[in-house]
Design a protein around this motif. Structure first.
Motif, short mmCIF file in Angstrom:
data_model
loop_
_atom_site.label_atom_id
_atom_site.label_comp_id
_atom_site.label_asym_id
_atom_site.label_seq_id
_atom_site.Cartn_x
_atom_site.Cartn_y
_atom_site.Cartn_z
N ASP A 1 37.47 -19.59 -21.20
CA ASP A 1 36.29 -19.01 -21.86
C ASP A 1 35.12 -19.99 -21.86
O ASP A 1 33.97 -19.58 -21.96
CB ASP A 1 36.64 -18.62 -23.30
N ALA A 2 35.43 -21.28 -21.82
CA ALA A 2 34.37 -22.29 -21.82
C ALA A 2 34.89 -23.60 -21.25
O ALA A 2 36.10 -23.85 -21.25
CB ALA A 2 33.85 -22.52 -23.24
N ILE A 3 33.95 -24.38 -20.75
CA ILE A 3 34.28 -25.74 -20.29
C ILE A 3 33.75 -26.69 -21.35
O ILE A 3 32.57 -26.62 -21.71
CB ILE A 3 33.59 -26.02 -18.93
N VAL A 4 34.61 -27.57 -21.86
CA VAL A 4 34.18 -28.53 -22.88
C VAL A 4 34.20 -29.93 -22.26
O VAL A 4 35.25 -30.41 -21.83
CB VAL A 4 35.09 -28.51 -24.12
N ARG B 1 30.64 -20.61 -19.78
CA ARG B 1 29.86 -21.52 -20.65
C ARG B 1 30.24 -22.97 -20.41
O ARG B 1 31.41 -23.28 -20.15
CB ARG B 1 30.13 -21.22 -22.13
N LEU B 2 29.23 -23.81 -20.58
CA LEU B 2 29.44 -25.25 -20.43
C LEU B 2 29.05 -25.90 -21.75
O LEU B 2 27.86 -25.97 -22.09
CB LEU B 2 28.56 -25.75 -19.28
N ILE B 3 30.05 -26.33 -22.51
CA ILE B 3 29.77 -26.98 -23.80
C ILE B 3 29.70 -28.49 -23.58
O ILE B 3 30.70 -29.12 -23.23
CB ILE B 3 30.85 -26.64 -24.84
N VAL C 1 25.77 -25.01 -23.79
CA VAL C 1 25.86 -25.17 -25.25
C VAL C 1 25.83 -26.67 -25.53
O VAL C 1 26.63 -27.42 -24.96
CB VAL C 1 27.17 -24.55 -25.80
N VAL C 2 24.89 -27.09 -26.38
CA VAL C 2 24.76 -28.51 -26.70
C VAL C 2 25.38 -28.79 -28.06
O VAL C 2 25.03 -28.16 -29.05
CB VAL C 2 23.26 -28.92 -26.71
N GLU C 3 26.32 -29.72 -28.09
CA GLU C 3 26.97 -30.07 -29.37
C GLU C 3 27.00 -31.60 -29.48
O GLU C 3 27.84 -32.25 -28.86
CB GLU C 3 28.38 -29.47 -29.43
N GLY C 4 26.08 -32.12 -30.24
CA GLY C 4 25.95 -33.57 -30.32
C GLY C 4 26.41 -34.18 -31.63
O GLY C 4 26.03 -35.30 -31.97
N GLY C 5 27.28 -33.47 -32.34
CA GLY C 5 27.66 -33.95 -33.67
C GLY C 5 28.91 -34.80 -33.76
O GLY C 5 29.08 -35.56 -34.69
N GLY C 6 29.78 -34.69 -32.79
CA GLY C 6 31.10 -35.32 -32.92
C GLY C 6 31.10 -36.81 -32.61
O GLY C 6 30.71 -37.21 -31.53
N GLY D 1 33.31 -16.24 -29.04
CA GLY D 1 34.31 -15.18 -28.91
C GLY D 1 35.43 -15.53 -27.95
O GLY D 1 35.99 -14.63 -27.30
N GLY D 2 35.78 -16.79 -27.85
CA GLY D 2 36.86 -17.17 -26.94
C GLY D 2 37.86 -18.08 -27.62
O GLY D 2 37.77 -18.36 -28.82
N ARG D 3 38.83 -18.53 -26.84
CA ARG D 3 39.85 -19.43 -27.38
C ARG D 3 40.34 -20.43 -26.35
O ARG D 3 40.78 -21.50 -26.67
CB ARG D 3 41.02 -18.57 -27.88
N ARG D 4 40.24 -20.04 -25.08
CA ARG D 4 40.81 -20.87 -24.01
C ARG D 4 39.71 -21.74 -23.41
O ARG D 4 38.67 -21.24 -22.98
CB ARG D 4 41.38 -19.92 -22.96
N VAL D 5 39.95 -23.07 -23.39
CA VAL D 5 38.92 -23.97 -22.86
C VAL D 5 39.47 -24.87 -21.76
O VAL D 5 40.63 -25.25 -21.77
CB VAL D 5 38.31 -24.88 -23.96
#
Lengths: 208, 92
Positions: free
Chosen positions: A47-50, A84-86, A117-122, A140-144
């Motif tokens: 569902d997304a690439i993290v 998606r690319l997180i 998707v930008v996530e700069g908190g961790g 809305g996904g679960r598999r990354v």
């Protein structure tokens, strides 16, 4: 007056240290250990690439590890394995946010802004897992597809699974296990030992 | 390395008049230094690890444990070991 005798225990430890150094730098031992311990690439649809953070300098220049992971994520996206690319990665002592730097490069390379998707908190892998899980649930996904170094994958995967995600490992090689130069092998040894100590620490504090 | 070591052996023996019997104790001193370096490195690593945890607690800000993985720590530990070794020798 007689000279002080050498410290026997130190000399013995020194012999062990120099033997270990010779084995790690001048034989393929560490490559074999690394290949045995590291995660095997097994990318599939998700569902997304993290893409986990790996550091940037104060002027925003991405570290070598960060760039390798980022490129690994881009390639998976280009292969159409996830919509998606997180991009993860915080600020390091006043540096620009790593995730934003990566996102800017991704847009320049033609990745649609809607897919990023930008996530700069961790700040730690555990925090990244929790933040990424929240983002993926919102989408809305679960598999990354999890992108990090081959050495770091085992620990990262545990955190992400604990955060409720189904993980498809997509490790990137940061130092080749087939490195033949002594300094390449020592760099690989540093990564392997560092990760072994990190796993030990997280086991001791009950987080792994 | 082999060539320069052989060259130093020849220069040491013929040019500087060094005794060949003193080479073995010198190599043992090398082992001692390597062992002391390992001990200082382990202690420095552990102290740095505790310092990061303490600073996190005291300041509330995040400091990465990876600051302790800097390669210069090993070099500085080697200097510490060398000074300790010389200090011990000079204290005779």
């Amino acid at each position: 007056m007689a000279r002080r005798p050498p410290l026997r225990a130190a000399a013995f430890l020194g012999a062990l240290t120099l033997t270990a150094f010779a084995l790690l730098a001048y034989t393929p031992l560490i490559g074999a250990i690394s290949q045995r311990l590291d995660a095997v690439p097994d990318p599939g649809p998700a569902d997304a690439i993290v893409v986990l953070g790996a550091g940037s300098a104060r002027d925003g220049v991405l570290s070598s590890s960060s760039l390798r992971r980022f490129v690994g994520g881009l390639l998976l996206y280009r292969r159409g394995l996830a919509p998606r690319l997180i991009l993860m990665g915080p600020t390091y002592q006043g540096s620009p946010i790593e995730a934003e730097t990566r996102a800017a490069i991704a847009r320049e390379l033609g990745i649609p802004a809607s897919a990023i998707v930008v996530e700069g908190g961790g700040l730690t892998t555990r925090q990244e897992a929790e933040l990424a899980a929240a983002r993926v649930r919102t989408l809305g996904g679960r598999r990354v597809l999890l992108v990090t170094s081959a050495q770091h994958m085992h620990r990262a995967r545990r955190f992400f699974e604990r955060a409720g995600l189904e993980v498809v490992p997509a490790p990137v090689i940061e130092v080749s296990p087939r490195a033949e130069s002594p300094d390449g092998r020592l760099e690989l040894a540093r990564l392997v030992i560092q990760e072994a100590l990190a796993r030990l620490y997280y086991r001791v504090i009950g987080q792994l | 390395m082999a060539v320069t070591s052989a060259l130093v052996w020849v220069i040491g023996r013929r040019g500087l008049g060094l005794r060949s019997s003193a080479l073995r104790p010198a190599l043992v001193r090398l082992l001692e230094w390597a062992g002391l370096t390992a001990v200082f490195y382990a202690v420095n690593l552990f102290a740095g690890f505790l310092a990061v945890l303490a600073l996190r607690k005291l300041t509330g800000s995040f400091i990465s444990i990876y600051v302790n993985t800097d390669a210069t720590l090993a070099l500085l530990s080697a200097f510490q070991a060398l000074v300790f070794q010389w200090w011990r020798a000079e204290s005779e």
